[in-house]
Design a protein around this motif. Structure first.
Motif, PDB file in Angstrom:
ATOM      1  N   GLU A 120      33.701  45.777  51.238  1.00  9.56           N
ATOM      2  CA  GLU A 120      32.532  46.657  51.250  1.00  9.56           C
ATOM      3  C   GLU A 120      32.078  46.987  49.834  1.00  9.56           C
ATOM      4  N   GLN A 121      33.015  47.249  48.979  1.00 11.14           N
ATOM      5  CA  GLN A 121      32.685  47.583  47.595  1.00 11.14           C
ATOM      6  C   GLN A 121      32.016  46.413  46.894  1.00 11.14           C
ATOM      7  N   LEU A 122      32.499  45.221  47.159  1.00 14.88           N
ATOM      8  CA  LEU A 122      31.894  44.044  46.531  1.00 14.88           C
ATOM      9  C   LEU A 122      30.481  43.826  47.063  1.00 14.88           C
ATOM     10  N   ALA A 123      30.308  43.986  48.364  1.00 12.65           N
ATOM     11  CA  ALA A 123      28.974  43.804  48.941  1.00 12.65           C
ATOM     12  C   ALA A 123      27.988  44.823  48.371  1.00 12.65           C
ATOM     13  N   ARG A 124      28.416  46.076  48.226  1.00 11.89           N
ATOM     14  CA  ARG A 124      27.544  47.122  47.681  1.00 11.89           C
ATOM     15  C   ARG A 124      27.188  46.831  46.221  1.00 11.89           C
ATOM     16  N   ALA A 125      28.168  46.422  45.442  1.00 11.78           N
ATOM     17  CA  ALA A 125      27.918  46.113  44.032  1.00 11.78           C
ATOM     18  C   ALA A 125      26.968  44.933  43.893  1.00 11.78           C
ATOM     19  N   THR A 126      27.080  43.961  44.756  1.00  7.42           N
ATOM     20  CA  THR A 126      26.211  42.792  44.702  1.00  7.42           C
ATOM     21  C   THR A 126      24.759  43.182  44.986  1.00  7.42           C
ATOM     22  N   GLU A 127      24.511  44.070  45.953  1.00  8.72           N
ATOM     23  CA  GLU A 127      23.168  44.523  46.278  1.00  8.72           C
ATOM     24  C   GLU A 127      22.584  45.369  45.139  1.00  8.72           C
ATOM     25  N   LEU A 128      23.406  46.263  44.569  1.00 12.21           N
ATOM     26  CA  LEU A 128      22.930  47.126  43.495  1.00 12.21           C
ATOM     27  C   LEU A 128      22.616  46.339  42.232  1.00 12.21           C
ATOM     28  N   MET A 129      23.339  45.244  42.030  1.00 10.71           N
ATOM     29  CA  MET A 129      23.080  44.453  40.835  1.00 10.71           C
ATOM     30  C   MET A 129      21.711  43.783  40.908  1.00 10.71           C
ATOM     31  N   LYS A 130      21.185  43.557  42.126  1.00  5.37           N
ATOM     32  CA  LYS A 130      19.872  42.943  42.266  1.00  5.37           C
ATOM     33  C   LYS A 130      18.764  43.875  41.732  1.00  5.37           C
ATOM     34  N   THR A 131      19.016  45.175  41.858  1.00  5.01           N
ATOM     35  CA  THR A 131      18.044  46.165  41.333  1.00  5.01           C
ATOM     36  C   THR A 131      18.454  46.692  39.971  1.00  5.01           C
ATOM     37  N   GLN A 132      19.487  46.061  39.425  1.00  3.38           N
ATOM     38  CA  GLN A 132      20.019  46.427  38.112  1.00  3.38           C
ATOM     39  C   GLN A 132      20.552  47.859  38.078  1.00  3.38           C
ATOM     40  N   ALA A 133      21.005  48.323  39.299  1.00  2.00           N
ATOM     41  CA  ALA A 133      21.594  49.666  39.356  1.00  2.00           C
ATOM     42  C   ALA A 133      23.021  49.660  38.828  1.00  2.00           C
ATOM     43  N   VAL A 134      23.679  48.503  38.933  1.00  4.33           N
ATOM     44  CA  VAL A 134      25.017  48.340  38.351  1.00  4.33           C
ATOM     45  C   VAL A 134      25.015  47.074  37.512  1.00  4.33           C
ATOM     46  N   SER A 135      25.942  47.054  36.601  1.00  6.18           N
ATOM     47  CA  SER A 135      26.023  45.884  35.717  1.00  6.18           C
ATOM     48  C   SER A 135      26.831  44.762  36.367  1.00  6.18           C
ATOM     49  N   ALA A 136      26.723  43.607  35.759  1.00  3.15           N
ATOM     50  CA  ALA A 136      27.495  42.451  36.227  1.00  3.15           C
ATOM     51  C   ALA A 136      28.990  42.684  36.078  1.00  3.15           C
ATOM     52  N   ALA A 137      29.339  43.496  35.075  1.00  4.11           N
ATOM     53  CA  ALA A 137      30.768  43.776  34.862  1.00  4.11           C
ATOM     54  C   ALA A 137      31.346  44.546  36.027  1.00  4.11           C
ATOM     55  N   VAL A 138      30.561  45.492  36.554  1.00  2.00           N
ATOM     56  CA  VAL A 138      31.039  46.245  37.712  1.00  2.00           C
ATOM     57  C   VAL A 138      31.187  45.322  38.923  1.00  2.00           C
ATOM     58  N   ARG A 139      30.169  44.449  39.116  1.00  4.70           N
ATOM     59  CA  ARG A 139      30.282  43.506  40.239  1.00  4.70           C
ATOM     60  C   ARG A 139      31.517  42.616  40.106  1.00  4.70           C
ATOM     61  N   ASP A 140      31.810  42.145  38.899  1.00  7.91           N
ATOM     62  CA  ASP A 140      32.977  41.287  38.673  1.00  7.91           C
ATOM     63  C   ASP A 140      34.277  42.046  38.941  1.00  7.91           C
ATOM     64  N   GLN A 141      34.289  43.322  38.587  1.00 11.34           N
ATOM     65  CA  GLN A 141      35.476  44.126  38.856  1.00 11.34           C
ATOM     66  C   GLN A 141      35.707  44.268  40.362  1.00 11.34           C
ATOM     67  N   ARG A 142      34.614  44.488  41.107  1.00 11.37           N
ATOM     68  CA  ARG A 142      34.738  44.595  42.560  1.00 11.37           C
ATOM     69  C   ARG A 142      35.200  43.267  43.178  1.00 11.37           C
ATOM     70  N   LEU A 143      34.758  42.163  42.604  1.00 10.89           N
ATOM     71  CA  LEU A 143      35.199  40.842  43.094  1.00 10.89           C
ATOM     72  C   LEU A 143      36.694  40.660  42.855  1.00 10.89           C
ATOM     73  N   ALA A 144      37.187  41.069  41.685  1.00  6.05           N
ATOM     74  CA  ALA A 144      38.611  40.970  41.388  1.00  6.05           C
ATOM     75  C   ALA A 144      39.419  41.851  42.326  1.00  6.05           C
ATOM     76  N   GLU A 145      38.879  43.038  42.622  1.00  8.24           N
ATOM     77  CA  GLU A 145      39.586  43.927  43.538  1.00  8.24           C
ATOM     78  C   GLU A 145      39.656  43.324  44.955  1.00  8.24           C
ATOM     79  N   GLN A 146      38.569  42.644  45.347  1.00  5.87           N
ATOM     80  CA  GLN A 146      38.596  42.003  46.658  1.00  5.87           C
ATOM     81  C   GLN A 146      39.652  40.900  46.720  1.00  5.87           C
ATOM     82  N   LEU A 147      39.709  40.058  45.691  1.00  4.23           N
ATOM     83  CA  LEU A 147      40.694  38.960  45.673  1.00  4.23           C
ATOM     84  C   LEU A 147      42.114  39.513  45.663  1.00  4.23           C
TER      85      LEU A 147
END
Length: 374
Positions: A120-147
């Motif tokens: 869920e966290q990764l999906a939310r970060a991915t959507e927010l990054m489209k509007t530039q609400a979060v940075s790519a670094a945050v999305r990458d962190q959520r991806l690492a947490e998912q793995l």
């Protein structure tokens, strides 16, 4: 008067003496022939056998060990009994392993929850990054947490599986059918992988008999085809007390190399053992027919007579009993192998020999048990 008397006596006694002399001759002619049973000789194929010392081995031999450590609750067999594949032999205390399985399942549920949250966290970060609400670094962190969460799920699943396996190992079952040996542990003891063999199970039907055959004897085979060698070889077994085993063995294996220490080739026979007379590790005498079949005359051993000059038999020659001196070369079953002294079609007397003398008149009939190759 004296002359008349002597003449009278001579005249009277002469026919009497002639009659007396004639009586034995008439009696001799009236002696009936002796009834004898005969066997007609014939060439028969035999395999000359040679004797070796073999060792009986079970086809399957299993040492039973504990695969987990725990207190032994039950021994569920009697020493020496027959067991079947899958029979329960020992039971180790289950409670610690059931508890470990429950903990592993709880950890798996926890890991799956964390994995779902990371998704869920990764999906939310991915959507927010489209509007530039979060940075790519945050999305990458959520991806690492998912793995990481997915990895924890896999580890937890493996722990559950391992705990289930260990729980299953608390019941020690027979992997084969056969005879079980003596248990070396009793109820209440701690057992485990480091505690050695608990008992042994050996299969019992059929059995192997391994025979070391000297290279010299092995080379007497007149075939270079190993498959043909196996087809030619048969094994007859004899116990240490001299008794014979009822079931012959069939050769199923000839070793691929010569044992350098003994200069021998290991030959293995498969032998039926329905009554359990053959025991694992037992030493037996094995007769191997290791040569090509040859044709020989076989005479029943019951027909052989021995004296100071050697061995002989009675044969029917016309209507008379005649002596034939023999040279024999071993035995085949219940018959003796004749090297010389008899020919095919000779009628050898095997019954009615008690009153038999050379030259006696005989009346022959076929005996009920002809000689057979053994």
């Amino acid at each position: 008067m004296l002359f008349v008397t002597r003449h009278f006596i001579a005249t009277v006694l002469a026919p009497v003496l002639l009659f007396a002399v004639a009586i034995p001759s008439a009696q001799a002619q009236d002696v009936p022939p002796i009834r004898v049973g005969t066997v007609k000789m014939a060439l028969q194929p035999i395999n000359p056998a040679k004797s070796f010392v073999g060792r009986v081995e079970a086809r399957e031999h299993v040492d039973i060990r504990a695969r987990v450590t725990g207190f032994l609750e039950e021994v569920l067999f009697k020493d020496g009994q027959v067991v079947k594949e899958g029979d329960l032999l020992y039971r180790i205390e289950k409670a610690p392993f059931e508890s470990a399985l429950s903990r592993a399942k709880g950890a798996l549920d926890q890991a799956r929850g964390q994995s779902a949250f990371a998704d869920e966290q990764l999906a939310r970060a991915t959507e927010l990054m489209k509007t530039q609400a979060v940075s790519a670094a945050v999305r990458d962190q959520r991806l690492a947490e998912q793995l990481t969460a997915q990895g924890n799920v896999q580890i937890a699943e493996a722990n559950v599986q391992n705990s289930g396996i260990e729980l299953d190992y608390t019941e020690i079952k027979s992997p084969i059918s056969g005879l079980i040996g003596r248990t070396v542990v009793t109820k209440g003891n701690v057992v485990g992988p480091d505690h050695g063999v608990l008992t042994t199970i050996v299969s019992r039907d059929p059995m192997y008999v391994t025979i070391p055959v000297s290279q010299r004897e092995f080379l007497s085979l007149k075939s270079s085809d190993r498959g043909a060698v196996r087809d030619l070889l048969t094994a007859a077994i004899q116990f240490s007390d001299g008794s014979s085993y009822d079931h012959p063995g069939k050769i199923d294996f000839v070793d691929v190399s010569v044992n350098r220490a003994t200069d021998s080739v290991t030959v293995r026979a498969v032998v039926p053992n329905p009554d359990g007379r053959l025991i694992d590790g037992q030493l037996v005498k094995v007769s191997l027919a290791i040569e090509q079949p040859v044709e020989k005359i076989l005479v029943p051993k019951s027909a052989l007579i021995a004296d100071q000059q050697g061995i002989y038999v009675f044969v029917v020659d016309g209507d008379k009993a005649s002596v034939r001196r023999l040279k024999v070369a071993g035995q085949s079953g219940t018959s003796a192998i004749v090297e010389s002294g008899l020919s095919a079609d000779d009628q050898v007397i095997v019954e009615g020999m008690a009153a038999l003398r050379p030259g006696a008149t005989v009346s022959a009939y076929p005996a009920a048990t002809p000689a057979k190759a053994g």
